[in-house]
Enzyme design. Structure first.
Site, mmCIF file in Angstrom:
data_model
loop_
_atom_site.group_PDB
_atom_site.id
_atom_site.type_symbol
_atom_site.label_atom_id
_atom_site.label_comp_id
_atom_site.label_asym_id
_atom_site.label_seq_id
_atom_site.Cartn_x
_atom_site.Cartn_y
_atom_site.Cartn_z
ATOM 1 N N HIS A 109 -1.178 -10.549 -6.240
ATOM 2 C CA HIS A 109 0.245 -10.171 -6.321
ATOM 3 C C HIS A 109 1.147 -11.379 -6.530
ATOM 4 C CE1 HIS A 109 -0.405 -6.075 -4.091
ATOM 5 N NE2 HIS A 109 -0.843 -6.073 -5.336
ATOM 6 N N CYS A 136 12.724 -23.888 -16.308
ATOM 7 C CA CYS A 136 11.434 -24.369 -16.799
ATOM 8 C C CYS A 136 11.633 -25.685 -17.544
ATOM 9 C CB CYS A 136 10.825 -23.320 -17.755
ATOM 10 S SG CYS A 136 11.634 -23.255 -19.362
ATOM 11 N N SER A 178 -2.402 -1.841 4.683
ATOM 12 C CA SER A 178 -2.142 -0.421 4.990
ATOM 13 C C SER A 178 -2.838 0.505 4.001
ATOM 14 C CB SER A 178 -0.630 -0.158 4.947
ATOM 15 O OG SER A 178 -0.127 -0.499 3.652
HETATM 16 N N1 APR Z 1 -4.097 -7.718 12.650
HETATM 17 C C1 APR Z 1 -4.636 -6.784 11.815
HETATM 18 N N2 APR Z 1 -3.889 -5.879 11.131
HETATM 19 C C2 APR Z 1 -2.555 -5.938 11.310
HETATM 20 C C3 APR Z 1 -1.920 -6.878 12.171
HETATM 21 C C4 APR Z 1 -2.757 -7.794 12.851
HETATM 22 N N3 APR Z 1 -2.264 -8.714 13.694
HETATM 23 N N4 APR Z 1 -0.572 -6.651 12.136
HETATM 24 C C5 APR Z 1 -0.378 -5.634 11.280
HETATM 25 N N5 APR Z 1 -1.560 -5.188 10.792
HETATM 26 C C6 APR Z 1 -1.790 -4.141 9.786
HETATM 27 C C7 APR Z 1 -0.906 -2.934 9.909
HETATM 28 O O1 APR Z 1 -1.482 -1.970 10.780
HETATM 29 C C8 APR Z 1 -0.857 -2.431 8.455
HETATM 30 O O2 APR Z 1 -1.935 -1.531 8.208
HETATM 31 O O3 APR Z 1 -1.483 -4.712 8.529
HETATM 32 C C9 APR Z 1 -1.065 -3.692 7.635
HETATM 33 C C10 APR Z 1 0.199 -4.164 6.921
HETATM 34 O O4 APR Z 1 0.511 -3.186 5.951
HETATM 35 P P1 APR Z 1 1.686 -3.489 4.904
HETATM 36 O O5 APR Z 1 2.889 -4.008 5.620
HETATM 37 O O6 APR Z 1 1.811 -2.250 4.049
HETATM 38 O O7 APR Z 1 1.145 -4.697 4.024
HETATM 39 P P2 APR Z 1 0.116 -4.625 2.808
HETATM 40 O O8 APR Z 1 -0.918 -3.590 3.037
HETATM 41 O O9 APR Z 1 -0.342 -6.027 2.568
HETATM 42 O O10 APR Z 1 1.053 -4.177 1.576
HETATM 43 C C11 APR Z 1 0.435 -4.128 0.310
HETATM 44 O O11 APR Z 1 2.573 -3.663 -0.711
HETATM 45 O O12 APR Z 1 4.814 -4.050 -0.801
HETATM 46 C C12 APR Z 1 3.617 -4.334 -1.414
HETATM 47 O O13 APR Z 1 3.126 -6.227 -2.684
HETATM 48 C C13 APR Z 1 3.330 -5.801 -1.378
HETATM 49 O O14 APR Z 1 1.199 -6.903 -1.149
HETATM 50 C C14 APR Z 1 2.033 -5.903 -0.584
HETATM 51 C C15 APR Z 1 1.440 -4.510 -0.745
#
Ligand code: APR
Length: 248
Positions: A109, A136, A178
């Site tokens: 990303h 740039c 997530s």
């Molecule tokens: N240890 C393990 N898991 C954790 C912790 C922790 N300490 N803290 C939070 N989580 C988990 C949450 O339960 C959740 O399932 O991390 C996940 C975070 O989910 P998101 O906030 O949706 O992040 P992510 O899955 O990386 O999002 C994917 O969405 O917005 C776009 O580009 C953005 O890369 C991102 C993509």
């Protein structure tokens, strides 16, 4: 002993380092509308708003308060000591994996610490915040750098390399994601289809929970070091000893 491992990390692996996730309570998407700050249309509509959003995240990352945690360090140790092939794919745009020592890393990303020329697509290490003067050096006249971030509606980076790794791995581990955003959310399906063992490390049951064969519930900083130690000791999931030890 595993031959080829693919790890996918999400914002949850950086949460214990003090970086906000997107969809947890008080997450980034509670404070900003995705369409305003993470789409090409939002950037065209209000370039200053988008630049402020990324500049503040970049400043936080380089504030001296944010450091890799034990989960990042464990993945760097896995890369250094695992005799098979390892690829860490991160959805995160922070540089905590690199700062922990990971090298075989793919930012699907993009990266917060880089800007991109909108014309040549050349990337530049960000030495100052985004703005009309941060341009740039590859074009005449110079073009205003944009965040080197994959916005919604844009194609993630490295997809060929990712599919090749998923087609050939025998272990797929998703840490702190997530499972709501594709194509990353579908990687577990590909790994399952090619016969890999699949593991989810998360605080809770995420969206694709049922697609994973194994679940380790807890903080990444606690679970990932134990999981890495077990893999380096040659244990495989499903063998009684490994499962008992890793669920400890
Ligand atoms: N240890 C393990 N898991 C954790 C912790 C922790 N300490 N803290 C939070 N989580 C988990 C949450 O339960 C959740 O399932 O991390 C996940 C975070 O989910 P998101 O906030 O949706 O992040 P992510 O899955 O990386 O999002 C994917 O969405 O917005 C776009 O580009 C953005 O890369 C991102 C993509």
């Amino acid at each position: 002993m595993y031959r080829q491992i693919v790890v996918l990390t999400g914002a949850g692996i950086s949460a214990e380092s003090g970086i906000k996730t997107f969809r947890d309570e008080d997450g980034l998407w509670e404070q900003h509308h995705i369409e305003d700050v993470a789409t090409p249309e939002g950037y065209a509509r209000d370039i200053n708003l988008v630049e402020r959003f990324y500049n503040s995240r970049w400043e936080n990352l380089h504030s001296g308060e944010v450091h890799p945690n034990a989960a990042h360090a464990a993945l760097a140790k896995l890369e250094a000591e695992f005799s098979g092939k390892l690829l860490v794919i991160t959805q995160n745009v922070d540089d905590l994996h690199e700062r922990a020592g990971s090298k075989r890393l793919l930012h699907m990303h993009g990266e917060l610490s880089k800007g991109r020329c909108p014309q040549s697509l050349q990337t530049f290490v960000l030495r100052e915040p985004f703005g009309e003067d941060n341009c740039c050096t590859c074009c005449i006249p110079a073009k205003r750098l944009r965040p080197h971030i994959v916005w919604f509606g844009e194609m993630p980076f490295g997809m060929d390399r990712i599919h090749d790794a998923l087609d050939n791995c025998d272990l797929f581990i998703a840490i702190g994601t997530s499972g709501t955003v594709y194509p990353a959310a579908g990687f577990v399906d590909s790994a399952n289809h090619h016969g890999a063992q699949t593991v989810e490390v998360n605080l809770l049951a995420a969206d694709r929970h049922s697609q994973f064969q194994y679940h380790f519930t807890g903080k990444a900083g606690d679970v990932v070091p134990a999981l890495v130690e077990s893999i380096l000791a040659g244990k495989t999931l499903g063998s009684e000893a490994a499962t008992k030890e890793m669920s400890a």
